[in-house]
Design an enzyme around this catalytic site. Structure first.
Site, PDB file in Angstrom:
ATOM      1  N   GLY A   1       0.772  -1.236   0.000  1.00  0.00           N
ATOM      2  CA  GLY A   1       0.000   0.000   0.000  1.00  0.00           C
ATOM      3  C   GLY A   1       0.802   1.284   0.000  1.00  0.00           C
ATOM      4  O   GLY A   1       0.248   2.337  -0.287  1.00  0.00           O
TER       5      GLY A   1
ATOM      6  N   GLU B   1       4.440  -6.294   2.900  1.00  0.00           N
ATOM      7  CA  GLU B   1       4.201  -7.003   1.616  1.00  0.00           C
ATOM      8  C   GLU B   1       4.114  -5.962   0.519  1.00  0.00           C
ATOM      9  O   GLU B   1       3.117  -5.873  -0.189  1.00  0.00           O
ATOM     10  CB  GLU B   1       2.853  -7.729   1.645  1.00  0.00           C
ATOM     11  CG  GLU B   1       2.722  -8.887   2.568  1.00  0.00           C
ATOM     12  CD  GLU B   1       1.283  -9.422   2.624  1.00  0.00           C
ATOM     13  OE1 GLU B   1       0.344  -8.754   2.170  1.00  0.00           O
ATOM     14  OE2 GLU B   1       1.108 -10.541   3.114  1.00  0.00           O
TER      15      GLU B   1
ATOM     16  N   GLY C   1       4.540  -4.005  -2.896  1.00  0.00           N
ATOM     17  CA  GLY C   1       4.688  -4.342  -4.313  1.00  0.00           C
ATOM     18  C   GLY C   1       5.106  -3.103  -5.073  1.00  0.00           C
ATOM     19  O   GLY C   1       6.251  -2.943  -5.501  1.00  0.00           O
ATOM     20  N   ARG C   2       4.161  -2.177  -5.192  1.00  0.00           N
ATOM     21  CA  ARG C   2       4.389  -0.938  -5.936  1.00  0.00           C
ATOM     22  C   ARG C   2       5.629  -0.189  -5.457  1.00  0.00           C
ATOM     23  O   ARG C   2       6.448   0.261  -6.257  1.00  0.00           O
ATOM     24  CB  ARG C   2       3.159  -0.041  -5.744  1.00  0.00           C
ATOM     25  CG  ARG C   2       3.087   1.158  -6.645  1.00  0.00           C
ATOM     26  CD  ARG C   2       1.926   2.069  -6.241  1.00  0.00           C
ATOM     27  NE  ARG C   2       0.727   1.343  -5.927  1.00  0.00           N
ATOM     28  CZ  ARG C   2      -0.204   0.999  -6.814  1.00  0.00           C
ATOM     29  NH1 ARG C   2      -0.078   1.366  -8.064  1.00  0.00           N
ATOM     30  NH2 ARG C   2      -1.259   0.312  -6.447  1.00  0.00           N
TER      31      ARG C   2
ATOM     32  N   ARG D   1      -3.127   0.126 -16.452  1.00  0.00           N
ATOM     33  CA  ARG D   1      -3.541   1.054 -15.393  1.00  0.00           C
ATOM     34  C   ARG D   1      -4.250   2.309 -15.912  1.00  0.00           C
ATOM     35  O   ARG D   1      -5.274   2.684 -15.355  1.00  0.00           O
ATOM     36  CB  ARG D   1      -2.360   1.418 -14.492  1.00  0.00           C
ATOM     37  CG  ARG D   1      -1.769   0.189 -13.770  1.00  0.00           C
ATOM     38  CD  ARG D   1      -0.699   0.544 -12.742  1.00  0.00           C
ATOM     39  NE  ARG D   1      -1.282   1.201 -11.598  1.00  0.00           N
ATOM     40  CZ  ARG D   1      -1.274   2.493 -11.380  1.00  0.00           C
ATOM     41  NH1 ARG D   1      -0.657   3.308 -12.222  1.00  0.00           N
ATOM     42  NH2 ARG D   1      -1.873   2.997 -10.328  1.00  0.00           N
TER      43      ARG D   1
ATOM     44  N   TYR E   1      -7.880   2.364 -14.440  1.00  0.00           N
ATOM     45  CA  TYR E   1      -8.091   3.271 -13.306  1.00  0.00           C
ATOM     46  C   TYR E   1      -8.025   4.747 -13.702  1.00  0.00           C
ATOM     47  O   TYR E   1      -8.084   5.612 -12.829  1.00  0.00           O
ATOM     48  CB  TYR E   1      -7.021   3.072 -12.233  1.00  0.00           C
ATOM     49  CG  TYR E   1      -6.741   1.660 -11.800  1.00  0.00           C
ATOM     50  CD1 TYR E   1      -7.715   0.902 -11.141  1.00  0.00           C
ATOM     51  CD2 TYR E   1      -5.493   1.084 -12.007  1.00  0.00           C
ATOM     52  CE1 TYR E   1      -7.432  -0.382 -10.705  1.00  0.00           C
ATOM     53  CE2 TYR E   1      -5.202  -0.202 -11.574  1.00  0.00           C
ATOM     54  CZ  TYR E   1      -6.181  -0.931 -10.934  1.00  0.00           C
ATOM     55  OH  TYR E   1      -5.896  -2.190 -10.506  1.00  0.00           O
TER      56      TYR E   1
ATOM     57  N   CYS F   1      -9.030  -1.846 -30.152  1.00  0.00           N
ATOM     58  CA  CYS F   1     -10.348  -1.379 -30.583  1.00  0.00           C
ATOM     59  C   CYS F   1     -11.191  -1.114 -29.345  1.00  0.00           C
ATOM     60  O   CYS F   1     -12.188  -1.783 -29.072  1.00  0.00           O
ATOM     61  CB  CYS F   1     -11.007  -2.425 -31.471  1.00  0.00           C
ATOM     62  SG  CYS F   1      -9.972  -2.852 -32.871  1.00  0.00           S
ATOM     63  N   GLU F   2     -10.745  -0.175 -28.583  1.00  0.00           N
ATOM     64  CA  GLU F   2     -11.287   0.170 -27.262  1.00  0.00           C
ATOM     65  C   GLU F   2     -10.920   1.625 -27.060  1.00  0.00           C
ATOM     66  O   GLU F   2      -9.732   1.959 -27.050  1.00  0.00           O
ATOM     67  CB  GLU F   2     -10.528  -0.602 -26.176  1.00  0.00           C
ATOM     68  CG  GLU F   2     -11.133  -1.852 -25.660  1.00  0.00           C
ATOM     69  CD  GLU F   2     -12.267  -1.627 -24.708  1.00  0.00           C
ATOM     70  OE1 GLU F   2     -12.707  -0.477 -24.534  1.00  0.00           O
ATOM     71  OE2 GLU F   2     -12.733  -2.628 -24.156  1.00  0.00           O
TER      72      GLU F   2
HETATM   73  C1  LIG Z   1      -1.682  -6.268  -3.890  1.00  0.00           C
HETATM   74  C2  LIG Z   1      -1.268  -6.690  -2.558  1.00  0.00           C
HETATM   75  C3  LIG Z   1      -0.060  -6.249  -2.017  1.00  0.00           C
HETATM   76  C4  LIG Z   1       0.833  -5.257  -2.694  1.00  0.00           C
HETATM   77  O1  LIG Z   1       0.200  -4.059  -2.902  1.00  0.00           O
HETATM   78  P1  LIG Z   1       0.999  -2.757  -3.399  1.00  0.00           P
HETATM   79  O2  LIG Z   1      -0.074  -1.742  -3.566  1.00  0.00           O
HETATM   80  O3  LIG Z   1       1.643  -3.136  -4.678  1.00  0.00           O
HETATM   81  O4  LIG Z   1       1.979  -2.423  -2.341  1.00  0.00           O
HETATM   82  C5  LIG Z   1       0.295  -6.737  -0.771  1.00  0.00           C
HETATM   83  N1  LIG Z   1      -0.476  -7.607  -0.105  1.00  0.00           N
HETATM   84  C6  LIG Z   1      -1.647  -8.066  -0.595  1.00  0.00           C
HETATM   85  C7  LIG Z   1      -2.432  -9.036   0.179  1.00  0.00           C
HETATM   86  C8  LIG Z   1      -2.086  -7.607  -1.835  1.00  0.00           C
HETATM   87  O5  LIG Z   1      -3.245  -8.048  -2.327  1.00  0.00           O
END
Ligand SMILES: *Cc1c(COP(=O)(O)O)cnc(C)c1O
Length: 412
Positions: A229, A271, A273-274, A309, A313, A340-341
């Protein structure tokens, strides 16, 4: 001004060698950012980042993060198998899934992953599918809204994930009766949070809950998983979250709540990601058509299948026209892909320098949830991925799809 992580000459070389469109990742940026994260949380001896595999499920990337001490967060059987193939096992794997199929749960258990239960009914499901392990994590949903300074940041009440406070307690009790000895608490309340208060505020809630659960059930809380997040500045004038400030805020909450409760051995997990990959990847594409009707269009060889994205979004991704970094932004373009969107637009009414056919465009911040969200609509094939190594050389880390890949699942 947003800068690209490589020079125009390097991008030209990559375009010639691998073709366009192509996703490119910056090894140096990935490593430096991961090290900075670990330094910021070094006050917590058990700290560990479990990279959210779904953001960039590419083995070479996962291996770089593994070398930097990260584990992986998986949510499906296939992601678990990918983690296994990349050498992750046991406590290197967090399994945070929802609406989990039995086969996925069994695989997570077989790998010895930390299992994070999304719902109270999953206690029974876990017991019936594979038995209850010694350590189990439960996902919390506090409901309501998540607001900072009276501004609503997200709406946990409307999110499908997690359990209520009462269900958390029941789950812990039941799991203890079934043999679980140690517990985790997990929550994910805001996505792409660029304000520094997100983790510290959520940590306060989760630490308070940890103390409550410990005191009411006697459960031993082993870790608190702050999940993903943390956001990144997609816009050029946006301020990046400061990981040192964030980690210090979490530490303050830890010292205020967990230490006085005698729970100073709780490990912090994330956890992300981004935050781990987003800024360290870009999509390189070439201008192949221009069109003047009621608006000015630049058609590129990438499309929403390469980066969903913006279409999905309305997300902003900055665009640099290589070689024209300091040219005046005296054109107003829609930069579009060929699906085609009509939502296949990387930019709408964007001020850019005049673009000539053949120009290379860098679409920024595509390292997470970029190639990963690719798809095959209109028979579009997914692009290659290339790693720009620390020594300046490049390496193909995923080949582009071929027509044969596209036909592989079809029955004629
Ligand atoms: C998507 C997700 C993440 C990573 O989210 P980011 O926005 O990329 O940091 C971590 N944990 C869970 C359970 C997720 O679904």
């Amino acid at each position: 001004m947003k800068k690209t992580f490589a020079t125009k000459e390097k991008f030209q070389e990559i375009a010639e060698q691998y073709g366009t469109p192509v996703h490119i990742y910056d090894e140096r940026g990935i490593r430096e950012n991961a090290r900075r994260l670990y330094r910021a949380f070094s006050w917590n001896p058990g700290y560990k980042e479990y990279f959210a595999v779904k953001a960039t499920p590419t083995p070479r990337i996962l291996k770089i993060l593994k070398e930097e001490g990260c584990g992986v967060d998986c949510s499906s059987l296939t992601e678990l198998i990918l983690a296994e193939k990349c050498g992750f096992s046991g406590g290197d794997i967090m399994f945070s899934s929802n609406e989990t199929p039995a086969a996925d749960m069994k695989k997570a258990r077989e790998l010895g992953a930390y299992i994070n239960l999304d719902d109270y009914t999953h206690v029974r499901f876990l017991k019936d599918t594979c038995g209850v392990p010694k350590t189990v994590c439960c996902r919390f949903n506090p409901g309501g809204v998540f607001s900072v300074a009276n501004q609503i940041m997200d709406n946990p009440r409307d999110a499908k994930y997690g359990m209520t406070r009462g269900q958390m307690k029941s789950a812990y009790r039941d799991l203890m009766a079934l043999g679980a000895e140690r517990f985790g608490i997990h929550a994910f309340l805001v996505s792409n949070a660029t304000f520094n208060e997100y983790y510290p505020m959520m940590a306060r809630q989760l630490f308070t809950l940890a103390v409550e659960l410990h005191e009411s059930t006697g459960a031993k809380v082993e870790f608190v998983n702050l999940s993903g997040g943390i956001g990144i500045p997609y816009y050029p004038d946006q301020i990046a979250p400061n990981i040192e400030t964030i980690a210090a805020g979490v530490r303050q909450a830890y010292e205020d709540i967990l230490i006085p409760a005698g729970m100073g051995d709780v490990r912090i997990f994330t956890e992300l990601g981004r935050y781990m990959l987003g800024p360290y990847g870009c999509l390189l594409t070439r201008a192949i058509h221009e069109k003047h009707i009621y608006k000015e269009y630049i058609g590129v060889d990438a499309c929403a299948c390469d980066l969903m994205r913006p279409a999905m979004y309305g997300a902003y991704h900055h665009i640099t026209v290589l070689g024209k970094e300091s040219a005046p932004l005296d054109h107003l373009y829609d930069v579009v892909g060929g699906l085609c969107e009509n939502n296949d637009k990387f930019a709408i009414d964007r001020e850019l320098p005049g673009i000539d056919m053949g120009d290379l465009l860098v679409i920024h911040d595509t390292g997470a949830h970029g190639h990963a969200m690719g798809y095959n609509y209109n028979g579009r094939l997914r692009s290659a991925e290339v790693l720009l190594r620390e020594d300046g050389s490049t390496e193909l880390i995923r080949r582009a799809e071929t027509v044969d890949d596209y036909f592989a699942t079809m029955i004629f």
